[in-house]
Every structure is written in C-alpha cells, then in structure tokens.
Design a protein around this motif. Structure first.
Motif, mmCIF file in Angstrom:
data_model
loop_
_atom_site.group_PDB
_atom_site.id
_atom_site.type_symbol
_atom_site.label_atom_id
_atom_site.label_comp_id
_atom_site.label_asym_id
_atom_site.label_seq_id
_atom_site.Cartn_x
_atom_site.Cartn_y
_atom_site.Cartn_z
ATOM 1 N N SER A 172 0.649 -1.205 0.013
ATOM 2 C CA SER A 172 0.124 -0.090 0.036
ATOM 3 C C SER A 172 0.892 1.273 -0.195
ATOM 4 N N SER A 208 0.718 -4.295 4.123
ATOM 5 C CA SER A 208 -0.328 -3.999 4.870
ATOM 6 C C SER A 208 -1.068 -5.023 5.475
ATOM 7 N N TRP A 264 0.220 1.511 6.808
ATOM 8 C CA TRP A 264 -0.414 1.727 5.353
ATOM 9 C C TRP A 264 0.537 2.495 4.428
ATOM 10 N N ASP A 265 1.217 3.448 5.086
ATOM 11 C CA ASP A 265 2.160 4.325 4.202
ATOM 12 C C ASP A 265 3.300 4.763 4.770
ATOM 13 N N TYR A 322 -3.711 7.659 7.282
ATOM 14 C CA TYR A 322 -3.510 6.754 6.204
ATOM 15 C C TYR A 322 -1.983 7.407 5.171
ATOM 16 N N HIS A 362 -3.770 8.636 0.053
ATOM 17 C CA HIS A 362 -2.392 8.902 -0.399
ATOM 18 C C HIS A 362 -1.871 10.105 -0.570
ATOM 19 N N GLN A 419 -5.318 6.029 -6.698
ATOM 20 C CA GLN A 419 -4.722 5.532 -5.428
ATOM 21 C C GLN A 419 -3.259 5.823 -5.142
ATOM 22 N N PHE A 429 -1.625 0.053 -7.477
ATOM 23 C CA PHE A 429 -2.105 0.486 -6.429
ATOM 24 C C PHE A 429 -1.243 1.466 -5.709
ATOM 25 N N ASN A 436 -3.269 -4.566 -6.774
ATOM 26 C CA ASN A 436 -4.419 -5.126 -5.565
ATOM 27 C C ASN A 436 -5.410 -5.721 -6.284
#
Length: 582
Positions: A344, A359, A385-386, A428, A471, A509, A550, A566
């Motif tokens: 991700s 993730s 997540w990031d 996120y 994102h 995304q 993704f 994804n």
C-alpha cells in the motif's frame, strides 16, 4: 654501430636518421627506449613504431592495441626516417590519476565519461566492456568546440546564479531583520499594557527574535561564502580553459573540460542546495487572553511567518511523451507472510534500496532492487499503510488501528522500531518534506501538517475538499492528495490552501512525484498509471492495460517506475512491476 645488449640513450628519437654506414638495419623502437637492441619484426601503423617479434605478439594481445593495424616484416617501412613522430609528446600529460596517484592520466572512457590512467584501463575499463580512447587521438576536436563553449557558458550561468542568489538573500535578510525589529517594538508596546509579571516572557520573546536574526545572518554568511567560493573556483577554471584553448593545448584542454563537467555538476548541486535557506518575514500576534489568563499562559504570542523566498516557476503544464519498457518484476512475498501481499506504500532511499509497506501481512520490507529480493522484514503488531523517509536512515510509517506514526531506523541493512508519535485520527497517507509531515485521515476526512514532534501546524478538512484521502506526496512547494471517493488529485500549499485539482479518474490510489515536478497516479479501476502536470491542469496516461495498480514510486536516477497491484491474486499482488520511462 650499437653494441648488442647495450641500452641506447633515452634521448633517441624515432625520427632520427641513421647513416647507412653506421647501421642499415631497423630496430624495435620500444626496446630501444629501455632494453636490449633487437631487430624489427613488424610495424604498427597506429603507433608509428617498429616492433621486435616479442613486442609484435604482445601488441596484438593488449587491450589498448589489439585493434591496431600491424605490418609484417616484408611490408613494414625499411627505415626509421620514414616514420613520423606522433604529434603529442608525453610531457603534455601532467595530471595524476585520482585512484592511482603514481600514474598519469592519458586515456578517456567513452562509456563512463571519465579520465583514466593505464592501470584504470587494465583493471576496470577493458576493451571488452568499455570504449577507451588515447587522449591525443581524440583531443584535437575540442579546440573551439561546442563542448568547450557549452562548458564555459554553464560556468557563467552558475556564476550568475550565485550573484543573484547572494543579492536576493541579502535583500530578504535585511527585510526579515527589519520585520523582526518591528516585532520587538510591538512586543514592547504590548508589554506596557500588562503588569511586571510579564518581564520574563518579554525576555523570552526578545531572545527568540534575536536567535532568528542570528540564524538569518549565519545563513546569509553561509550563502555568501558558498557563492564566493564557487565563483572564485569557476573563474580560475574558466581562465585556465580559455588559456589552454587560446594556446591550443588540446590534451590539457580536453582534461580540464572533462574535470570541469564534474565541477559544474557539483556546483550546480551546491547552488541548488542554497534554496533550503528559506528566509521569512515576521510580525507579532498578540495573545488576547493573556490579560485575563496570565497565570495559564507561557508566551507573549507567536511569530507569524511569511516567506520572502522567491517562488519557483510553476511546473510546466506540458507532459512530454515517454517511451516505456517493462523491466521485469520483483517478488516481495517471504516465508514470514501469512497471506497475499498488499503493498500500500513505498519509498526509495536510494536507487538500490526500496522500502515497502505490506499492509495485509503487517510488515515493513526492505527490497534490494539490484538483486531483486527482500533483504529484511520488520513485523508490526498492527496494520501499517504508508511510509515516508525523514532522513536517509529514518522512516515514518502510518499505523491505522492505533492512531500512531511509527518511526523506524534503517541501519546496516536492518529495520528497527524507534519511537511512536500519537495523532488524532485514523491516519493513511504520509509524506515528509523540510521538517514537516503531511498526513491524511479518514473518519473524518482531513489533511494535517505537523512538525516532527507532532505539533499540528495546519488542518484542512471539509466535505467539498476530501472524502477518502488515502495517499499523499509532497515537494518543497506543494502537497498532493489522492482521494479515491472524490476521484480527484488535490494540490495544496503549506498554508492549507487548495491551489489546484485534477479530476476525471475512476479510482486514484498511489501517488508519487517525478524529478521534473509531474505526478504519477495509479488508477486502480481503469488499470492505468496517469502522469499529471505539477499544477494539476492536465494529464496523460503513460502505462495502460495493467492489473489494478495500487502503490507507486519513481526513481529519478534510473528513470524507473515501481508499482504494486491490488487484485487479490497471488500472481499479481506478490510482485512489484518495474517499468523504465524515458
């Protein structure tokens, strides 16, 4: 007649004419310089030398001479006087090799664009891997050449940049210092309206202002010193190049030009790095509650900043056409993984080191792009997540369930957890730039700009701006947010103001910035990656027919784009795809 086995004096020249009554034979010229006198067995047209049988055989094998034209004994010139001397003398070579200090630089590698000595050629730049030229064979073309003119012009450009940068910073520093003088006056005016209990707070405010002034002056001194040093160095080198060109010293000019090219790159970076000195203007904002809440307050107010740095030109709205080629894929699934990978987020620390967030497997993974393998894996106890790089050895990872940002160190090819930073929501996307973290949240949807200690500097929210911002990516001028429910890429400045928006995507995304300021965005539904102008005015599909792209990351050094998929399928999601864009 020379006595067999006796060394001939080193002053012997291949252009000397020997009397027929002294010695009618032709001898090996390399051996004549430092060895026994041997009859010539052949002749090298390129080197313009007679060779004995041993030198003739070695000449055909050596990397630097294997392609020379050789004449056998029957075809070679029969007198030394018929052989012309090479126009370049060894005395023209005076620069020592940086790697082999006892050797003199005499060669140039076309593949690596670097000057070499004979040891470099033998050990590292062989004929099978590189195209190596003997400098006198190619140096004649540099006199009054375009390369010569371009390098001088590039030097002049950097010198002019230094001059302008010094003037701008000097002007802005004076304005900033004047504004701080006004701030101090406002502090004193405000101070007279309250009682003696504020003496200490006033001193704190004065110290803060003077500290900034001191830092301003320090930064100005740094800029002036750097620009002066660059200007002086370029002037010296420029004068040398002009002199060598005028005196037509091709060999020295060639080497100076090649060295100047590297100097230009270094100085361009040095001048570019001066942009980090962001001089600000200040004004004092009174604390309205201090008169009634004095016991609870710890400062007189704050310094409101307004940058005086000249804004950079907006990114070009034209997106160049790119040639694309698939470079393969990298498997990122490991034995520690319990399920399909969901990559991700990702960030490049250098062209060989990629950090990715898996993730679904609660993992941060280190990927060696050269060996195309996962070299380390750090398991977390919650869902990441990031990821963003704070320094070359420190990462920041957003953790969804715990409302935290996890800091991670990168040392000796190992990942290790450090401190955590508490945030006020489900975070996120995360991106770091110049001491600030840009973090996106959902439930409610918002963007926050924080300093590295977690202090909230700016909050941006509103249904008309964000819905599901997953994102984020940043540069020194802008913050870009990808919102898959709004189907938009939103551009903001660091004051939280929306300054651009791009729509028309199905489900944007992952997002990353290219080296020229454009933005690459994965559209998972359309199965494409789109490139968007830095001002969000236009966009163009650069990769299509993908499999639910993704997360994405751009490498400027190699012009490679890495992205994940994804699809919930092993054969796609467990791999990073690699494309070269040029």
């Amino acid at each position: 007649m020379a006595v067999p086995g006796k060394k001939i004096p080193k002053t012997f020249s291949s252009s000397s004419t020997m009397g027929s009554d002294e010695d009618p034979n032709v001898y090996c010229q390399p051996c004549d310089r430092d060895g026994p006198r041997l009859p010539a067995h052949g002749y090298c047209v390129d080197c313009k030398e007679h060779l004995c049988e041993t030198c003739f055989v070695v000449h055909k094998r050596h990397t630097l001479s294997r392609y020379h034209t050789l004449l056998d004994k029957n075809s070679m010139p029969q007198s030394i006087s018929s052989v012309s001397v090479h126009p370049t003398q060894p005395d023209n070579f005076t620069k020592s090799c940086p790697k082999h200090t006892k050797e003199i630089t005499k060669f140039y590698c076309q593949n690596h664009k670097t000057l070499l000595c004979s040891v470099c050629v033998t050990l590292e730049h062989t004929g099978t891997s590189c195209k190596v030229n003997y400098i006198p064979d190619i140096s004649g073309q540099v006199i009054n050449s375009k390369e010569h003119q371009d390098i001088l012009k590039a030097m002049d450009n950097i010198t002019e940049q230094c001059r302008k940068k010094t003037e701008d910073v000097k002007k802005n520093t004076a304005q900033s210092n004047n504004s701080l003088t006004d701030v101090l006056a406002d502090i004193k005016k405000f101070r007279t309206e309250i009682n003696q209990r504020l003496d200490e707070l006033e001193r704190q405010a004065e110290d803060a202002a003077k500290t900034i002034q001191k830092e301003n002056n320090k930064n100005l001194k740094t800029v002036e010193t750097t620009c002066n040093d660059v200007t002086k160095s370029l002037k010296t080198t420029s004068d040398t190049i002009k002199h060598l060109n005028t005196s037509k010293q091709a060999d020295k000019l060639f080497m100076e030009l090649k060295l100047a090219q590297q100097m230009i790159k270094d100085y361009e970076k040095s001048v570019h790095d001066l942009a980090a000195y962001d001089v600000k203007e200040y004004n004092f904002k009174e604390n309205k509650a201090i008169s009634t809440l004095l016991d609870k307050e710890c400062s007189l107010g704050t310094f409101a900043e307004k940058s005086l740095k000249q804004p950079r030109p907006p990114p070009s709205v034209d997106i160049k056409s790119r040639q694309t080629s698939h470079q393969g894929k990298i498997c990122v699934r490991t034995l520690k993984d319990k399920g399909i990978c969901l990559i991700s987020g990702m960030i490049l620390l250098n062209p060989d080191l990629l950090i990715i967030i898996d993730s679904d497997n609660n993992a941060v993974k280190m990927v060696d792009t050269s060996s195309q393998s996962v070299t380390d894996q750090l398991q977390l106890d919650t869902w990441p997540w990031d990821v963003t790089s704070v320094t070359s050895t420190e990462l920041a990872v957003s953790l969804l369930n715990k409302h935290n940002i996890q800091f991670i160190s990168v040392s000796s090819n190992k990942l290790k957890k450090k401190q955590t930073l508490k945030v006020d929501g489900v975070c996120y996307g995360i991106s770091y730039c110049q001491g600030k973290l840009a973090v996106s949240f959902v439930d409610p949807a918002k963007l926050q700009i924080l300093d590295i200690s977690g202090t909230i500097l700016t909050t941006v929210k509103g249904e008309n701006i964000f819905s599901r911002p997953l994102h984020v990516t940043t540069n020194t001028n802008s913050i870009y947010v990808s919102d898959y429910e709004k189907k938009t890429i939103t551009r903001l400045n660091y004051q939280g103001e929306v300054i651009g928006s791009y729509s028309g995507m199905a489900q944007p995304q992952g997002i990353t910035l290219s080296d020229d300021g454009t933005v690459f965005v994965c559209d998972r539904v359309r199965n494409v990656i789109e490139e968007i102008a830095g001002d969000c005015s236009t966009g163009k599909v650069v990769l299509k027919d993908l499999n639910a792209p993704f997360a994405v990351c751009w490498c400027a050094e190699t012009c490679k784009l890495y992205f994940s998929c994804n699809t919930l399928q092993h054969n796609y999601d467990n791999f990073l795809q690699v494309f070269k864009l040029s």
